[in-house]
Design a protein around this motif. Structure first.
Motif, PDB file in Angstrom:
ATOM      1  N   GLY A   1       5.631  72.579  47.719  1.00  0.00           N
ATOM      2  CA  GLY A   1       6.021  71.571  46.727  1.00  0.00           C
ATOM      3  C   GLY A   1       7.108  70.726  47.363  1.00  0.00           C
TER       4      GLY A   1
ATOM      5  N   VAL B   1      -1.744  65.501  43.505  1.00  0.00           N
ATOM      6  CA  VAL B   1      -0.438  66.146  43.635  1.00  0.00           C
ATOM      7  C   VAL B   1       0.314  65.850  42.343  1.00  0.00           C
TER       8      VAL B   1
ATOM      9  N   THR C   1       7.485  67.642  42.823  1.00  0.00           N
ATOM     10  CA  THR C   1       6.058  67.933  42.622  1.00  0.00           C
ATOM     11  C   THR C   1       5.855  69.407  42.262  1.00  0.00           C
TER      12      THR C   1
ATOM     13  N   ASP D   1       1.411  71.871  44.950  1.00  0.00           N
ATOM     14  CA  ASP D   1      -0.011  71.541  45.062  1.00  0.00           C
ATOM     15  C   ASP D   1      -0.450  71.230  46.486  1.00  0.00           C
ATOM     16  N   LEU D   2       0.480  71.245  47.436  1.00  0.00           N
ATOM     17  CA  LEU D   2       0.144  70.895  48.821  1.00  0.00           C
ATOM     18  C   LEU D   2      -0.075  72.165  49.631  1.00  0.00           C
TER      19      LEU D   2
ATOM     20  N   GLU E   1      -0.992  67.425  54.677  1.00  0.00           N
ATOM     21  CA  GLU E   1      -1.056  66.949  53.293  1.00  0.00           C
ATOM     22  C   GLU E   1       0.324  66.522  52.790  1.00  0.00           C
ATOM     23  N   THR E   2       1.342  67.272  53.178  1.00  0.00           N
ATOM     24  CA  THR E   2       2.697  66.932  52.753  1.00  0.00           C
ATOM     25  C   THR E   2       3.089  65.566  53.283  1.00  0.00           C
TER      26      THR E   2
ATOM     27  N   TYR F   1       1.252  62.894  51.338  1.00  0.00           N
ATOM     28  CA  TYR F   1       1.886  62.690  50.033  1.00  0.00           C
ATOM     29  C   TYR F   1       3.123  61.797  50.173  1.00  0.00           C
TER      30      TYR F   1
END
Ligand SMILES: [Zn+2]
Length: 374
Positions: free
Chosen positions: A21, A130, A168, A171-172, A177-178, A181
């Motif tokens: 997160g 996210v 957040t 969800d990552l 992905e981080t 985001y």
């Protein structure tokens, strides 16, 4: 939680998966600070933009800057959040030299914005939502400038400038992905005009909360959450998460200690490529939050959000989709052209001037991304 990409097995480490997160502190673009009339000026001579309120001198009273609130509402709406009809201020108590009051004005249990979302296109999972848990207003601290001789000088110019803290849900699932985001968050906030999000000016500061689940038999066992600090670029974010993934799995194998709490705070040393422990335990109770007695709560009429919503620009994700669906551009071209709002607007004017059809859009896109960009 399960997916094909994230569980990692290697010859050395047991199968495991990351849970991430992110907390971001974003400095909002405002002319003056959040609770006083001092100007917000980056790079000014130290301690020139201070007053009794932002220095926390006895008897000084904070007054909310309307522009801070409006910018935060714009940001919240752009992130798809619900804007609270009632929000209030709290004191987060701790001592640090860059915080002359001994507490920070923030929002604890009644944040301004809740339940938003940022979508990313994960290379392994496809579209990922996210979820934004909350975004709340708070004031920034000053700066402690360390000199080579071991001394430190305090600059309180930044004290009391407006921050939006965006949190957040976890969800990552990967460092990549981080990073995606954070890039999308920055695009959205820049597009909205609520922050420049320049990391080198500390307008965007990212603190991922990272732990892993290790597969032991049929069970996924969580390690303790580490909040990672001092991440000055997206590359550092990715490096620190990867480093922490391995460190936590190894620590779990050595100690058998389960998480996810209590959580610890760890810094990132880019030169040594490792994280290091800053504070072992850090939970809300340590800060002794209580309602800020010097500021009244804020009641926000529903029509205010309704008035602001139509003034928001087309967000990058919608613009990308439109470029692909109506102009026939590739997703990569659409992404490149919409990264900066000014650039995208210029591109659209050029397409209109060239005839406005799909063929001219493609030609102008090629020209824009080569000659014009150079
Ligand atoms: Zn001030």
């Amino acid at each position: 939680m399960s997916d094909a990409a994230n569980p990692v097995a290697s010859a050395e480490l047991p199968e495991h998966r990351l849970i991430i997160g992110v907390e971001c502190h974003v400095q909002l673009d405002t002319k003056s600070k959040a609770f006083c009339s001092c100007a917000v000026v980056f790079g000014a001579e130290p301690n020139r933009h201070v007053c009794p309120t932002c220095l926390g001198l006895p008897g000084a009273m904070p007054v909310l800057n309307r522009e801070s609130l409006m910018q935060a509402i714009r940001g919240g709406l752009g992130l798809g959040c619900t804007i609270a009809s009632f929000t209030k201020w709290d004191r987060k108590n701790y001592f640090y030299p860059d915080l002359p009051k001994g507490y920070q004005i923030t929002q604890y249990d009644k944040p301004l914005c809740t339940d938003g979302a940022v979508w990313i296109d994960s290379p392994t999972r496809g579209p990922v939502k996210v979820r934004i848990q909350r975004a709340h207003l708070e004031e920034d601290t000053g700066k402690l400038n360390h000199a080579d001789d071991g001394t430190a000088a305090l600059d309180y110019n930044r004290c009391g400038t407006t921050l939006l803290e965006i949190v957040t849900h976890p969800d990552l699932q990967t460092a990549e992905e981080t990073s995606l985001y954070l890039e999308e968050l920055r695009r959205i906030l820049r597009c909205l005009g609520v922050s420049g999000c320049e990391m080198e000016k500390a307008q965007l500061r990212c603190e991922p909360n990272v732990n892993v689940e290790v597969k032991i038999g049929d069970e996924w066992v969580p390690t303790r959450i580490a909040e990672l600090k001092n991440l000055n670029s997206f590359a550092h974010v990715r490096n620190a998460i990867e480093c922490e993934r391995e460190r936590q799995v190894r620590e779990f194998l050595e100690t058998g200690v389960r998480g996810p709490r209590p959580k610890s705070t760890r810094g990132w040393d880019e030169s040594k490529k490792r994280t290091y422990l800053q504070r072992a335990k850090e939970e809300a109770a340590d800060y002794r939050y209580f309602p800020e007695p010097d500021l009244p709560p804020v009641t926000i009429a529903a029509r205010l959000a309704d008035e602001i919503r139509p003034t928001l620009p087309e967000l990058p994700s919608a613009r990308r989709r439109r470029y692909v669906e109506t102009m026939g551009l590739s997703p990569a071209d659409a992404a490149a052209l919409t990264d900066e709002r000014v650039f995208a607007e210029w591109f659209e004017e050029a397409v209109a001037a060239a005839g406005g059809d799909a063929a001219s859009a493609k030609a102008v896109a090629n020209w824009t991304m080569t000659d014009v960009r150079r």
